[in-house]
Motif scaffolding. Structure first.
Motif, PDB file in Angstrom:
ATOM      1  N   ALA A 531       0.871  -1.175   0.000  1.00  0.00           N
ATOM      2  CA  ALA A 531       0.000   0.000   0.000  1.00  0.00           C
ATOM      3  C   ALA A 531       0.903   1.218   0.000  1.00  0.00           C
ATOM      4  CB  ALA A 531      -0.907  -0.001   1.227  1.00  0.00           C
ATOM      5  N   ALA A 532       0.638   2.158  -0.900  1.00  0.00           N
ATOM      6  CA  ALA A 532       1.551   3.294  -1.053  1.00  0.00           C
ATOM      7  C   ALA A 532       0.768   4.586  -1.236  1.00  0.00           C
ATOM      8  CB  ALA A 532       2.478   3.077  -2.240  1.00  0.00           C
ATOM      9  N   ILE A 533       1.342   5.680  -0.721  1.00  0.00           N
ATOM     10  CA  ILE A 533       0.841   7.030  -0.983  1.00  0.00           C
ATOM     11  C   ILE A 533       1.891   7.702  -1.851  1.00  0.00           C
ATOM     12  CG2 ILE A 533       0.184   9.250  -0.001  1.00  0.00           C
ATOM     13  CD1 ILE A 533      -0.543   7.810   2.576  1.00  0.00           C
ATOM     14  N   GLY A 534       1.557   7.934  -3.116  1.00  0.00           N
ATOM     15  CA  GLY A 534       2.556   8.450  -4.045  1.00  0.00           C
ATOM     16  C   GLY A 534       3.656   7.413  -4.206  1.00  0.00           C
ATOM     17  N   GLY A 535       4.898   7.815  -3.913  1.00  0.00           N
ATOM     18  CA  GLY A 535       6.021   6.885  -4.027  1.00  0.00           C
ATOM     19  C   GLY A 535       6.412   6.275  -2.693  1.00  0.00           C
ATOM     20  N   ARG A 536       5.658   6.557  -1.623  1.00  0.00           N
ATOM     21  CA  ARG A 536       6.038   6.078  -0.283  1.00  0.00           C
ATOM     22  C   ARG A 536       5.183   4.875   0.102  1.00  0.00           C
ATOM     23  NH1 ARG A 536       4.614   7.344   5.144  1.00  0.00           N
ATOM     24  NH2 ARG A 536       3.011   8.781   4.399  1.00  0.00           N
ATOM     25  N   VAL A 537       5.836   3.735   0.353  1.00  0.00           N
ATOM     26  CA  VAL A 537       5.128   2.524   0.775  1.00  0.00           C
ATOM     27  C   VAL A 537       4.802   2.631   2.262  1.00  0.00           C
ATOM     28  CG1 VAL A 537       5.278   0.022   1.042  1.00  0.00           C
ATOM     29  CG2 VAL A 537       6.223   1.117  -0.998  1.00  0.00           C
ATOM     30  N   ILE A 538       3.523   2.433   2.609  1.00  0.00           N
ATOM     31  CA  ILE A 538       3.103   2.579   4.015  1.00  0.00           C
ATOM     32  C   ILE A 538       2.750   1.226   4.646  1.00  0.00           C
ATOM     33  CG2 ILE A 538       2.289   4.946   3.758  1.00  0.00           C
ATOM     34  CD1 ILE A 538      -0.554   3.836   3.474  1.00  0.00           C
ATOM     35  N   ALA A 539       2.586   0.178   3.831  1.00  0.00           N
ATOM     36  CA  ALA A 539       2.295  -1.156   4.382  1.00  0.00           C
ATOM     37  C   ALA A 539       2.721  -2.198   3.351  1.00  0.00           C
ATOM     38  CB  ALA A 539       0.803  -1.297   4.694  1.00  0.00           C
ATOM     39  N   ARG A 540       3.174  -3.357   3.857  1.00  0.00           N
ATOM     40  CA  ARG A 540       3.625  -4.413   2.941  1.00  0.00           C
ATOM     41  C   ARG A 540       3.393  -5.777   3.557  1.00  0.00           C
ATOM     42  NH1 ARG A 540       8.511  -5.468  -1.081  1.00  0.00           N
ATOM     43  NH2 ARG A 540       8.555  -7.744  -0.967  1.00  0.00           N
ATOM     44  N   GLU A 541       2.944  -6.710   2.707  1.00  0.00           N
ATOM     45  CA  GLU A 541       2.867  -8.130   3.033  1.00  0.00           C
ATOM     46  C   GLU A 541       3.437  -8.881   1.837  1.00  0.00           C
ATOM     47  OE1 GLU A 541       1.695  -9.743   5.749  1.00  0.00           O
ATOM     48  OE2 GLU A 541       1.045  -7.967   6.864  1.00  0.00           O
ATOM     49  N   THR A 542       3.960 -10.093   2.079  1.00  0.00           N
ATOM     50  CA  THR A 542       4.517 -10.883   0.984  1.00  0.00           C
ATOM     51  C   THR A 542       3.913 -12.280   1.005  1.00  0.00           C
ATOM     52  OG1 THR A 542       6.605  -9.668   1.086  1.00  0.00           O
ATOM     53  CG2 THR A 542       6.612 -11.778  -0.090  1.00  0.00           C
ATOM     54  N   ILE A 543       3.440 -12.716  -0.161  1.00  0.00           N
ATOM     55  CA  ILE A 543       2.965 -14.089  -0.303  1.00  0.00           C
ATOM     56  C   ILE A 543       4.161 -14.931  -0.739  1.00  0.00           C
ATOM     57  CG2 ILE A 543       1.371 -15.609  -1.530  1.00  0.00           C
ATOM     58  CD1 ILE A 543      -0.416 -13.167  -2.013  1.00  0.00           C
ATOM     59  N   SER A 544       4.548 -15.875   0.088  1.00  0.00           N
ATOM     60  CA  SER A 544       5.754 -16.663  -0.200  1.00  0.00           C
ATOM     61  C   SER A 544       5.545 -17.558  -1.407  1.00  0.00           C
ATOM     62  CB  SER A 544       6.131 -17.504   1.023  1.00  0.00           C
ATOM     63  OG  SER A 544       5.062 -18.355   1.367  1.00  0.00           O
ATOM     64  N   ALA A 545       6.640 -17.902  -2.047  1.00  0.00           N
ATOM     65  CA  ALA A 545       6.585 -18.685  -3.284  1.00  0.00           C
ATOM     66  C   ALA A 545       6.171 -20.123  -3.005  1.00  0.00           C
ATOM     67  CB  ALA A 545       7.940 -18.666  -3.969  1.00  0.00           C
ATOM     68  N   LEU A 546       5.477 -20.690  -3.983  1.00  0.00           N
ATOM     69  CA  LEU A 546       5.070 -22.092  -3.915  1.00  0.00           C
ATOM     70  C   LEU A 546       6.052 -22.915  -4.745  1.00  0.00           C
ATOM     71  CD1 LEU A 546       2.937 -24.245  -3.126  1.00  0.00           C
ATOM     72  CD2 LEU A 546       1.761 -23.685  -5.263  1.00  0.00           C
ATOM     73  N   ARG A 547       6.864 -23.718  -4.072  1.00  0.00           N
ATOM     74  CA  ARG A 547       7.841 -24.546  -4.786  1.00  0.00           C
ATOM     75  C   ARG A 547       7.524 -26.010  -4.498  1.00  0.00           C
ATOM     76  NH1 ARG A 547      11.006 -20.378  -2.662  1.00  0.00           N
ATOM     77  NH2 ARG A 547      11.948 -19.040  -4.249  1.00  0.00           N
TER      78      ARG A 547
END
Length: 597
Positions: A531-547
């Motif tokens: 989630a970002a406002i302009g160029g600034r990221v304010i929240a992040r989550e990562t879905i891990s890879a399925l191997r």
């Protein structure tokens, strides 16, 4: 005869017994044979019966004898929810009187006040009624005192009835005849009939619901729509009992329907005036003020092949409900669809459900938002109906958001809870008035965006179900607002972007990416959600890879086993194409919407 006609409607807050009282009217006046009678006769839409609310205003013609003289009573049953206030305003235009219902248990509530204000603005004759007097905990005397203090009614004029048992309903019918005026009009003059509703019939085309103000209309007459300028020949006309009942003519003062083989639904507008082609009226009747949508969302077909079907469904539904509008739009994430405007969240929910049920078109809905005004640095003012239209931050001088004036009626012991809630939603208190010793009317001004999601649910929780609210638009005000972009695999998804107050941006952005992480399946590569406002990221989550080596469990044997497993894996990889090679399922969009609510 004109003096024997009474046109009236029933107005009340939600669930105060309008449809039940209408049922008793139909029984007492024998408008419906006893073998055909069932509860909620005028709520003929399946959705209305399921939810227990009136969505569409319904008309019915009844005949009742008073002192040996027969009167024609034309009733229009109206919705009670604020989202359907446009239905109420149209009904009031077709009437000379209104029955104001107040629940003897609940007392005066917010929409009671709003609907009465509308009826008085139309100069209608009001018959005040206290209903549900059969309930064991009803308090009709206290309710009458509230109505006297709040509205100024004479207690002797207030009737007490029970729509369920029929007690007092005969007296109410007599009061309608005695107190309400007969319609005014010129029976011999040129035809002028007000179109107050319409719907589409697959065999007959457009069916217009009219109130004949002047003159009369007969079978075979050539009529003209004064707004559209088109002429037609009347093929059928009649009244509602409550089914369509054919007649040879509609006379001055009557309410009924006209069919004229109208195939193009754009040629009929609510508020238009019907007149004769040869003997035309000089001027049309005053129509309706167009409703202004306040909540917008995108509706997209789940299958792109259903786009023409969805367009046709929207055209037909907008004929039956002219209080919402729509236009074509495209989304990078969802493809082609339609941007629709509604009078509220319940209105939006009902329209979506009607589209799916009545036309069998599965619809994907984006998160709702309100209309903002953006003042650019060059002085230009633009309206923003969806976050994707928001200019870059460097081009914005000021952002204005819509505000509403809200009337909240509640027991006095919950004033503190509601005050705290309104302050959390950036509300500004205007006034507090007390009546009947135990209840109060609080008036607040709040941003509409803070109201449309869960304000009503929170109000009900904090007041244990006793608080009610009604609101009206008061204009736009400047606010510290920002656009929160949602990025999936580092690419923005316009359908998930939102506009909110700067103080709420971080929490809302974090909530959205968390919901997406739960509802997007794992792929063969890591998927960042930001989630970002302009160029600034304010929240992040990562879905891990399925191997996974799908053939790891195969130790020798027939090669076709491995081929089948690889083919199955190949089908899964095909899904990585919708958005930046990341498949976002419908459930993810719905989860974000429900999470926002």
């Amino acid at each position: 005869m004109l003096k024997n006609i009474r046109n009236f409607c029933i107005i009340a807050h939600i669930d105060h017994g309008k449809s039940t009282l209408a049922d008793r009217f139909l029984q007492i006046t024998h408008a419906v044979p006893e073998r055909q009678f069932h509860e909620l006769m005028l709520d003929d839409m399946e959705l209305e019966r399921e939810r227990g609310i009136t969505i569409k205003a319904s008309s019915v013609t009844m005949h009742h004898s008073v002192d040996g003289e027969v009167y024609q009573l034309n009733l229009i049953d109206t919705p009670g929810h604020v989202d359907f206030s446009y239905e109420v305003s149209r009904s009031l235009k077709a009437c000379e009187g209104a029955i104001l219902l107040v629940d003897a248990n609940q007392g005066i509530e917010a929409q009671t006040v709003a609907n009465l204000d509308q009826a008085r603005a139309e100069d209608l004759t009001i018959v005040p009624v206290v209903t549900k007097i059969d309930l064991p905990d009803s308090r009709p005397i206290d309710t009458m005192v509230e109505m006297e203090e709040t509205f100024g009614f004479d207690p002797d004029d207030i009737l007490a009835v029970s729509g369920k048992t029929g007690e007092g309903v005969e007296e109410l019918l007599e009061a309608i005849v005695e107190r309400m005026p007969s319609p005014l009009g010129d029976p011999e003059g040129p035809l002028r009939a007000l179109v107050f509703d319409s719907f589409y019939d697959r065999y007959q085309g457009v069916v217009t619901l009219v109130r004949v103000v002047d003159g009369s209309v007969c079978m075979g007459d050539r009529i003209r729509m004064m707004g559209a300028g088109k002429s037609y020949e009347v093929s059928r006309l009649g009244i509602f009992r409550p089914d369509l009942t054919p007649q040879d003519s509609l006379q001055c003062g009557q309410v009924g329907y006209i069919m004229a083989g109208i195939k193009n639904i754009r040629e009929v507008g609510v508020g238009d005036t019907v007149t004769h082609q040869d003997r035309s009226a000089d001027r049309p009747l005053a129509g309706y003020q167009e409703p202004k949508p306040v909540v917008f969302c995108g509706l997209f077909p789940q299958d792109n092949e259903d786009l023409p079907t969805l367009r046709s469904a929207l055209e037909k539904l907008s004929l039956n409900d002219s209080s919402f509008d729509w236009e074509m739009e495209t989304s990078d994430a969802l493809g082609f669809g339609f941007r629709c405007g509604f009078l509220g969240l319940l209105h939006m929910e009902i329209i979506k459900e009607r589209l799916e049920r009545e036309n069998d078109v599965p619809v994907l809905q984006t998160a709702p938002n309100v209309t903002y005004e953006v003042v650019r640095t060059d002085g230009e003012v633009v309206e923003i109906h969806r976050p994707a239209q928001m200019p870059n931050a460097g081009e914005i001088e000021e952002i204005r958001e819509p505000w509403v004036r809200m009337r909240i009626i509640l027991p006095t012991e919950y004033i503190g809870n509601v005050t705290k809630l309104a302050e959390q939603r950036r509300g500004q208190q205007v006034s507090t008035e007390f009546f009947s010793g135990r209840r109060a009317i609080m008036v607040y001004e709040l941003p509409l965006a803070e109201v449309i999601y869960d304000f009503f649910d929170r109000l009900k929780s904090l007041t244990r179900g006793y608080g009610t609210m009604d609101h009206e638009m008061i204009g736009n005000r400047a606010g510290d607002l920002v656009k929160v972009d949602i990025l999936v695999n580092e690419r923005p998804v316009d359908a998930l972007s939102t506009i909110c107050h700067r103080e709420q941006a971080e929490s809302r952005g974090r909530r959205i990416v968390q919901l997406l992480r739960k509802n997007i399946e794992r792929h063969l590569f890591p998927v960042p959600l930001q989630a970002a406002i302009g160029g600034r990221v304010i929240a992040r989550e990562t879905i891990s890879a399925l191997r996974k080596d799908v053939t790891a469990k195969c130790y020798g044997g027939d090669i076709t086993r491995k081929r089948k497993l690889r083919e199955k894996q190949k089908e899964g990889k095909k899904r990585m194409k919708s958005v930046s090679n990341v498949y976002i399922p419908q459930e993810a969009f719905l989860a974000v919407l429900e999470g926002e609510e």
